[in-house]
Design a protein around this motif. Structure first.
Motif: not given
Lengths: 313, 279
Positions: A5, A8-9, A12-13, A35, A37, A40, A106, A142, A167
């Motif tokens: 992962i 940055r994802d 955002g989550e 970009s 994130k 979200l 990021t 992550g 990732k």
């Protein structure tokens, strides 16, 4: 170790979760929310999301003002703009007053890829590390990103958290207990220690595996918090293994390698070699190609380990 | 109201005396820009703003941001007069260990909201405070004093754009337009006029006044509070060094305190004839 992962994802989550848990969390972005994130969070909490347009200096000052009004602002853009364009705003409006602002950048390092050297920040960690009051975190994956974002939200004061575009492999177990200022020994070893941060930790674990096949026992110490530095784990590594190789997706000037060399030269001098970007700018290319081009590979780490073992004698 | 204005005028005169004494004592600090801004600061602290000196963190207070942080002496004398800290502290301005730093420092000084002094950053912070107050549903207002030279900083215009975009009608900026900066006349160093037209173009409600006319200042601050949907800027035409005749309109007094020889003359200009030989 499982899954891939982008940090940055994970950011955002986690922000979106925090938004539900803490009504004081507000988020600012400078036209890069897709970009970084932060989109979200924006979708779920539009009233607490502020797109500031392509105006990073004002974004940083606005975040400082929101903090002065009791909010917990997270601001995001690419590392080069957060630290480069708005450096003095981060210093004066955030760090100097110890404002409760979380600068989460990021697209750190060369894995930005095709956009090239103009967009690849290789000096941001050094710059943020030099600023008093600033906590600097470069998560490995992550899992650590989620934990670091939560820790930053729960801890008053300025933070710089550097995330990546692509990732990366997960190196920490889901129940990893992140602590600000604490490093993690991810692999024991007695001949030398890889001291790493960000995505280079996974690379160092692979290098340690290669060296094991040659009978070399390499310890891997991940430094998630580059400042304040975990002196204890580093001095112990130097004392117990007698040689250090640092690795980071950042200039060898002033980042993790610089910090470790500063510390050990005073507290426990042993041979140290720094792997990173050798005081030069990035260039266009695919992320994987660039990691190879700049020597940010398990093969180069293993080769550097062999050199440092010679120096150790 | 006339009486109220007369009281404010007397307050401003006394604050000017405090500024001159304080800067003479410290022998370091910005005289001209403190004296040009003090009438606005007097109106804010002693008429317009809701604040509680005994409780600087009162959540419903109005906020003041001195974007032109080098005029810190003007804010410090007002804070001391209002009771945020003892007046004796003023004599410690800029000394090692003093809570009165060279430029406003929220970590050190009760009543200072943010750290300013690096020009161009204050309005952004005022915007952030205004957004935060609005999120909390508070009626509090935010006042931010900038210099005219400060408007040369690009970040001011980023902030001007954002304040209008977010319709921050709880924000009132004031420009202390004294026409001088360190290197000389603002119009010659880097012209920023027309200041009112620029802010109008950015979508602000614009008022233009004589920044030493306390009746006009109070009236403009009331009008700003009544304006809905846009931020207001009060472009206040002022005189650098106002009140001390030989400081007035001189760029050379931007960052120069009164000397021993100048002190009694400066105080005499302000109607103060007490001796200060003991200092």
């Amino acid at each position: 170790m499982s899954g891939m992962i982008a940090t940055r994802d994970a950011y955002g989550e986690t922000l979106a979760e925090l938004g539900a848990e803490n009504g004081d969390v507000v988020v600012l972005d400078a036209d890069l929310s897709g970009s970084t994130k932060t989109s979200l969070f924006a979708k779920k909490f539009p009233g607490r999301f502020f797109n500031m347009g392509i105006a990073e200096a004002n974004m940083v000052g606005t975040a400082a003002g929101l903090a002065a009004a009791g909010k917990v602002p997270f601001l995001s853009t690419f590392a080069i703009f957060a630290v480069g364009r708005a450096w003095e705003q981060v210093r004066q409006s955030v760090a100097y007053p110890k404002a409760n602002v979380k600068v989460v950048a990021t697209h750190g390092g060369v894995t930005v890829g095709e956009d090239g050297g103009s967009h690849q920040s290789v000096e941001d960690v050094a710059i943020m590390r030099a600023v008093p009051n600033m906590t600097v975190i470069v998560p490995a994956d992550g899992v650590e990103t989620r934990a670091a974002i939560r820790a930053a939200a729960a801890t008053k004061g300025p933070f710089y958290i550097r995330l990546g575009r692509n990732k990366v492999p997960t190196v920490f177990p889901a129940d990893y207990a992140f602590e600000i200022g604490k490093g993690s020994m991810l692999r024991p070893g007695s001949d030398l220690t890889f001291v790493t941060t960000g995505l280079m930790t996974a690379v160092a674990l692979a290098a340690a595996e290669q060296l094991a096949a040659e009978g070399v026992s390499a310890r891997v110490v991940h430094i998630g918090t580059v400042k304040p530095l975990d002196e204890e784990i580093l001095v112990a590594a130097a004392r117990e293994t007698g040689a250090i190789v640092t690795a980071e997706e950042h200039s060898i000037v002033g980042g993790l390698g610089g910090a470790v060399a500063e510390l050990l030269s005073e507290k426990c001098p042993v041979p140290v070699k720094r792997v990173g970007i050798n005081d030069r700018f990035g260039t266009s290319g695919k992320a994987e190609e660039l990691l190879k081009y700049f020597g940010l590979t398990a093969e180069n780490l293993a080769a550097t380990a062999r050199e440092v073992l010679k120096a150790k004698g | 109201m006339k009486e109220r204005i007369a009281v404010l005028e007397e307050k401003a005169r006394n604050l000017r005396i405090d500024i001159v004494r304080m800067l003479h004592k410290s022998q370091s600090g910005h005289t001209g820009g403190s004296l040009s801004a003090i009438d606005m600061i007097a109106a804010l602290y002693f008429h317009t703003m809701n604040h509680r000196p005994e409780d600087p963190a009162w959540p419903d207070r109005d906020r003041f941001v001195l974007c032109k942080g080098h005029a810190a002496p003007a804010q410090y004398v007002a804070l001391a007069e209002a009771g945020y800290f003892p007046k004796e502290d003023l004599m410690m301005l800029r000394r090692l260990g003093s809570h009165l730093q060279g430029h406003p420092d929220s970590k050190s000084t009760p009543g200072v909201e943010v750290c300013t002094g690096s020009l161009g950053q204050g309005l952004s912070m005022a915007n952030g405070i205004a957004l935060g107050l609005r999120l909390d549903g508070r009626e509090s207002r935010v006042y931010a004093i900038m210099g005219d030279g400060e408007l040369q900083e690009g970040q001011v215009w980023e902030a001007a754009m954002a304040a209008a975009h977010y319709r921050l009608d709880n924000l009132c900026a004031l420009v202390d337009a004294n026409g001088l900066q360190i290197d000389g006349e603002v119009g010659k160093v880097m012209n920023v006029e027309s200041i009112p037209d620029k802010f109008r173009a950015f979508g602000w409600n614009v008022l233009e006044i004589d920044g030493h006319d306390l009746g006009a200042i109070v009236g403009a601050l009331d009008a700003a509070a009544a304006a809905k949907g846009t931020p207001t800027v009060i472009v206040a035409r002022t005189v650098k060094g106002k009140g001390v005749s030989f400081f007035e309109n001189k760029a050379s007094y931007h960052g120069v305190p009164p000397s021993d020889e100048e002190l009694p003359r400066a105080l005499a200009c302000l109607g103060c004839f007490e001796g200060f030989a003991s200092e």
